[in-house]
Write a protein that holds these residues in place. Structure first.
Motif, PDB file in Angstrom:
ATOM      1  N   ALA A   1      16.248  -0.336  -3.256  1.00 15.80           N
ATOM      2  CA  ALA A   1      15.504  -1.100  -4.264  1.00 15.80           C
ATOM      3  C   ALA A   1      13.999  -0.998  -4.038  1.00 15.80           C
ATOM      4  CB  ALA A   1      15.950  -2.556  -4.241  1.00 15.80           C
ATOM      5  N   TRP A   2      13.587  -1.045  -2.766  1.00 21.81           N
ATOM      6  CA  TRP A   2      12.160  -0.978  -2.481  1.00 21.81           C
ATOM      7  C   TRP A   2      11.575   0.381  -2.881  1.00 21.81           C
ATOM      8  CZ3 TRP A   2       9.358   1.888   1.256  1.00 21.81           C
ATOM      9  CH2 TRP A   2       8.016   1.546   1.309  1.00 21.81           C
ATOM     10  N   VAL A   3      12.298   1.451  -2.599  1.00 22.13           N
ATOM     11  CA  VAL A   3      11.806   2.781  -2.973  1.00 22.13           C
ATOM     12  C   VAL A   3      11.719   2.891  -4.506  1.00 22.13           C
ATOM     13  CG1 VAL A   3      12.377   5.239  -2.978  1.00 22.13           C
ATOM     14  CG2 VAL A   3      12.573   3.927  -0.878  1.00 22.13           C
TER      15      VAL A   3
ATOM     16  N   PRO B   1      -2.008   1.674 -12.298  1.00 23.30           N
ATOM     17  CA  PRO B   1      -3.090   2.521 -11.791  1.00 23.30           C
ATOM     18  C   PRO B   1      -4.099   1.776 -10.928  1.00 23.30           C
ATOM     19  CG  PRO B   1      -3.448   2.019 -14.094  1.00 23.30           C
ATOM     20  CD  PRO B   1      -2.116   1.424 -13.729  1.00 23.30           C
ATOM     21  N   LYS B   2      -4.217   0.449 -11.056  1.00 25.46           N
ATOM     22  CA  LYS B   2      -5.237  -0.274 -10.286  1.00 25.46           C
ATOM     23  C   LYS B   2      -4.780  -0.442  -8.835  1.00 25.46           C
ATOM     24  CE  LYS B   2      -7.318  -2.598 -14.087  1.00 25.46           C
ATOM     25  NZ  LYS B   2      -8.070  -3.711 -14.521  1.00 25.46           N
ATOM     26  N   GLU B   3      -5.628   0.002  -7.945  1.00 28.62           N
ATOM     27  CA  GLU B   3      -5.285   0.009  -6.522  1.00 28.62           C
ATOM     28  C   GLU B   3      -5.092  -1.397  -5.966  1.00 28.62           C
ATOM     29  OE1 GLU B   3      -4.178   2.055  -3.266  1.00 28.62           O
ATOM     30  OE2 GLU B   3      -4.894   3.003  -5.088  1.00 28.62           O
ATOM     31  N   ARG B   4      -5.925  -2.349  -6.411  1.00 30.71           N
ATOM     32  CA  ARG B   4      -5.855  -3.704  -5.883  1.00 30.71           C
ATOM     33  C   ARG B   4      -4.545  -4.398  -6.274  1.00 30.71           C
ATOM     34  NH1 ARG B   4     -11.117  -7.428  -6.309  1.00 30.71           N
ATOM     35  NH2 ARG B   4     -11.437  -7.114  -4.111  1.00 30.71           N
TER      36      ARG B   4
ATOM     37  N   VAL C   1       8.054   2.857  -9.300  1.00 31.13           N
ATOM     38  CA  VAL C   1       7.606   2.274 -10.574  1.00 31.13           C
ATOM     39  C   VAL C   1       6.173   1.783 -10.448  1.00 31.13           C
ATOM     40  CG1 VAL C   1       7.967   0.329 -12.149  1.00 31.13           C
ATOM     41  CG2 VAL C   1       9.909   1.678 -11.386  1.00 31.13           C
ATOM     42  N   ILE C   2       5.849   1.125  -9.327  1.00 30.59           N
ATOM     43  CA  ILE C   2       4.484   0.629  -9.126  1.00 30.59           C
ATOM     44  C   ILE C   2       3.496   1.786  -9.065  1.00 30.59           C
ATOM     45  CG2 ILE C   2       2.992  -0.475  -7.408  1.00 30.59           C
ATOM     46  CD1 ILE C   2       5.287  -2.415  -6.852  1.00 30.59           C
TER      47      ILE C   2
END
Length: 116
Positions: A69-71, A82-85, A76-77
């Motif tokens: 699930a984490w992978v 696109p925002k790094e923060r 997806v993230i």
């Protein structure tokens, strides 16, 4: 924190998928072959089901479900945020949720069947 590359994530997801593909039929078979009688309480049935070997295999399956699930969530993230923060905080929150889930599942597997 170890950064997981695309190839390592792909390999972990495939390993977890193969293990879960083998584990779930075994789980179904184990549940079907654990004797149930009307006089047996649910807690004693759980004790007969959760042998140390079965508990270890179940714990490994739960850890691999969380990894799988984490992978998937990580991919997806990476693809859609696109925002790094925001990406960093969502990864940190997801990791926290996985640790909480593993902790709760460990309690369920090792403590619940022994309390009767």
């Amino acid at each position: 924190m170890m950064k997981l590359s695309g190839l390592k994530a792909y390999i972990w997801q495939r390993i977890s998928a193969v293990y879960l593909l083998l584990f779930f039929p075994y789980l179904f078979w184990q549940i079907q072959n654990t004797p149930i009688t009307m006089s047996v309480e649910f807690s004693s049935w759980l004790q007969s089901l959760f042998t140390p070997w079965f508990s270890a295999l179940s714990f490994m399956a739960l850890v691999l479900i969380m990894t799988h699930a984490w992978v998937g969530l990580r991919d997806v993230i990476i693809d859609y945020l696109p925002k790094e923060r925001v990406n960093f905080w969502l990864n940190l929150y997801g990791l926290f949720l996985i640790v909480v889930c593993i902790d709760l599942l460990t309690l369920i597997i090792w403590i619940f069947p022994t309390t009767s």
